[in-house]
Write an enzyme that holds these catalytic residues in place. Structure first.
Site, PDB file in Angstrom:
ATOM      1  N   HIS A 175      -4.624  -6.611 -16.265  1.00 19.70           N
ATOM      2  CA  HIS A 175      -3.521  -6.059 -15.527  1.00 19.70           C
ATOM      3  C   HIS A 175      -3.908  -4.440 -15.656  1.00 19.70           C
ATOM      4  CE1 HIS A 175      -0.124  -4.169 -13.718  1.00 19.70           C
ATOM      5  NE2 HIS A 175       0.144  -5.664 -13.060  1.00 19.70           N
TER       6      HIS A 175
ATOM      7  N   GLY B 170       3.144  -0.138  -7.926  1.00 20.36           N
ATOM      8  CA  GLY B 170       4.250   0.331  -8.265  1.00 20.36           C
ATOM      9  C   GLY B 170       4.623   1.822  -7.555  1.00 20.36           C
TER      10      GLY B 170
ATOM     11  N   SER C 159       2.389  -3.162  -4.234  1.00 21.64           N
ATOM     12  CA  SER C 159       3.539  -2.878  -3.504  1.00 21.64           C
ATOM     13  C   SER C 159       4.126  -3.719  -2.219  1.00 21.64           C
ATOM     14  CB  SER C 159       3.372  -1.361  -2.982  1.00 21.64           C
ATOM     15  OG  SER C 159       3.325  -0.259  -4.188  1.00 21.64           O
TER      16      SER C 159
ATOM     17  N   GLU D  63      -2.456  -1.977 -16.153  1.00 20.85           N
ATOM     18  CA  GLU D  63      -1.288  -1.542 -17.142  1.00 20.85           C
ATOM     19  C   GLU D  63      -1.760  -1.788 -18.363  1.00 20.85           C
ATOM     20  OE1 GLU D  63       2.369  -2.795 -15.584  1.00 20.85           O
ATOM     21  OE2 GLU D  63       2.229  -1.627 -13.963  1.00 20.85           O
TER      22      GLU D  63
ATOM     23  N   GLU E 269      -5.911  -5.807  -7.147  1.00 18.46           N
ATOM     24  CA  GLU E 269      -4.911  -4.742  -7.397  1.00 18.46           C
ATOM     25  C   GLU E 269      -5.316  -3.397  -7.460  1.00 18.46           C
ATOM     26  OE1 GLU E 269      -1.294  -6.949  -8.990  1.00 18.46           O
ATOM     27  OE2 GLU E 269      -2.109  -6.253 -10.518  1.00 18.46           O
TER      28      GLU E 269
ATOM     29  N   LYS F  95       6.845  -7.992 -15.484  1.00 19.49           N
ATOM     30  CA  LYS F  95       6.547  -6.932 -16.243  1.00 19.49           C
ATOM     31  C   LYS F  95       7.593  -6.685 -17.349  1.00 19.49           C
ATOM     32  CE  LYS F  95       4.823  -4.034 -12.266  1.00 19.49           C
ATOM     33  NZ  LYS F  95       3.795  -2.970 -12.225  1.00 19.49           N
TER      34      LYS F  95
ATOM     35  N   ASN G 250       4.990 -10.975 -11.279  1.00 18.94           N
ATOM     36  CA  ASN G 250       4.952 -10.502 -12.650  1.00 18.94           C
ATOM     37  C   ASN G 250       5.957  -9.373 -12.568  1.00 18.94           C
ATOM     38  OD1 ASN G 250       3.777  -8.929 -14.650  1.00 18.94           O
ATOM     39  ND2 ASN G 250       2.562  -7.612 -13.612  1.00 18.94           N
TER      40      ASN G 250
HETATM   41  C1  PEP Z   1       1.930  -5.523 -10.228  1.00 17.59           C
HETATM   42  O1  PEP Z   1       2.407  -5.299 -11.305  1.00 17.59           O
HETATM   43  O2  PEP Z   1       0.842  -6.532 -10.428  1.00 17.59           O
HETATM   44  C2  PEP Z   1       2.187  -5.166  -9.200  1.00 17.59           C
HETATM   45  C3  PEP Z   1       1.521  -5.292  -8.093  1.00 17.59           C
HETATM   46  O3  PEP Z   1       3.168  -4.426  -8.892  1.00 17.59           O
HETATM   47  P1  PEP Z   1       3.952  -3.789  -7.838  1.00 17.59           P
HETATM   48  O4  PEP Z   1       4.155  -5.061  -6.848  1.00 17.59           O
HETATM   49  O5  PEP Z   1       5.441  -3.424  -8.128  1.00 17.59           O
HETATM   50  O6  PEP Z   1       3.171  -2.797  -7.092  1.00 17.59           O
END
Ligand code: PEP
Length: 244
Positions: free
Chosen positions: A95, A172, A208, A97, A166, A11, A9
């Site tokens: 997601h 992040g 992460s 976000e 998630e 983003k 992803n």
């Molecule tokens: C994500 O945006 O779905 C995600 C898991 O981000 P990160 O790996 O940066 O934590």
């Protein structure tokens, strides 16, 4: 053993030159080993670039969101039919976000998943609890509520989604769920899926994930791969995760 699917992803990152280098690294570096699949989800304006750069490779691609509507007066939205028209396979929906910054609720996420499936896309449905919810012991009830909304909307089509757990506190932040923490939630989600006749849905972990911690997460019996944010911007790191 189920296929391990690793999805990047990006983003709201990238640019034509950066993307070209990253996509070249993925298309040239991915040898499609048995039991492993990868995909990248890029911002809308770059999807045509992604499509052309990945043509003929074993790297699939998708969008990071999709409209719940098929067409009409929805300024700024992109329909699943538009994405499908030029070869898109996946659309991330729900997601955290989008849920947090754009107020998307469970019903909207379910409608988006349904719209994606109607156009032949595979929705990657994200669920996950905040830190406050985890601390309150509500992890299970939150992720089951989020999944139930999608299950109710999709009925017998639930088996056609990909699910991503998630935890919001791990996205992040550099803080990842331990393999045991991830496995516990994945097992709960798998049981709910199985109860709805969708036991074989791939359940990805996201938050992460890096090459250094992917193998331990991927070793868990109910972790079928990863949804990778920051680390997917580095083609080598992303490919290393996919092979973990
Ligand atoms: C994500 O945006 O779905 C995600 C898991 O981000 P990160 O790996 O940066 O934590």
């Amino acid at each position: 053993m189920r296929t391990k699917l690793t999805v990047g992803n990006w983003k709201m990152n990238g640019g034509l030159a950066d993307n070209a280098a990253r996509l070249g690294g993925l298309a040239g570096g991915w040898k499609a080993p048995a039991g492993r699949e990868i995909a990248v989800c890029a911002p809308f304006p770059y999807l045509a670039q992604v499509q052309s750069a990945l043509a003929g490779s074993a790297v699939a691609w998708g969008a990071q969101d999709v409209s719940a509507h098929a067409s009409g007066a929805y300024t700024g939205e992109v329909s699943a039919g538009m994405l499908a028209e030029f070869g898109c396979r996946y659309a991330i929906v729900g997601h955290s976000e989008r849920r947090q910054l754009h107020g998307e609720r469970d019903g909207t996420v379910a409608a988006k998943a349904k719209a994606a499936l109607s156009a032949g896309l595979t929705p990657i449905v994200c669920v996950g609890e905040t830190l406050a919810e985890r601390d309150a012991g509500a992890t299970e009830s939150v992720v089951i509520r989020q999944l139930a909304a999608v299950a109710d909307a999709l009925g017998g089509d639930l088996g056609r989604i990909v699910l991503a757990y998630e935890p919001v506190w791990a996205i992040g932040t550099g803080r990842t769920a331990s393999p045991a923490e991830a496995q516990a939630v994945h097992a709960t989600l798998r049981a709910r899926l199985a109860g709805a006749g969708a036991r074989d849905v791939a359940v990805l972990y996201g938050g992460s994930v890096k090459a250094a911690n992917a193998a331990a997460l991927y070793a868990m019996p109910d972790v079928d791969g990863g949804l990778i944010g920051g680390a997917s911007l580095d083609a080598k790191e992303f490919l290393a995760i996919a092979l973990a």
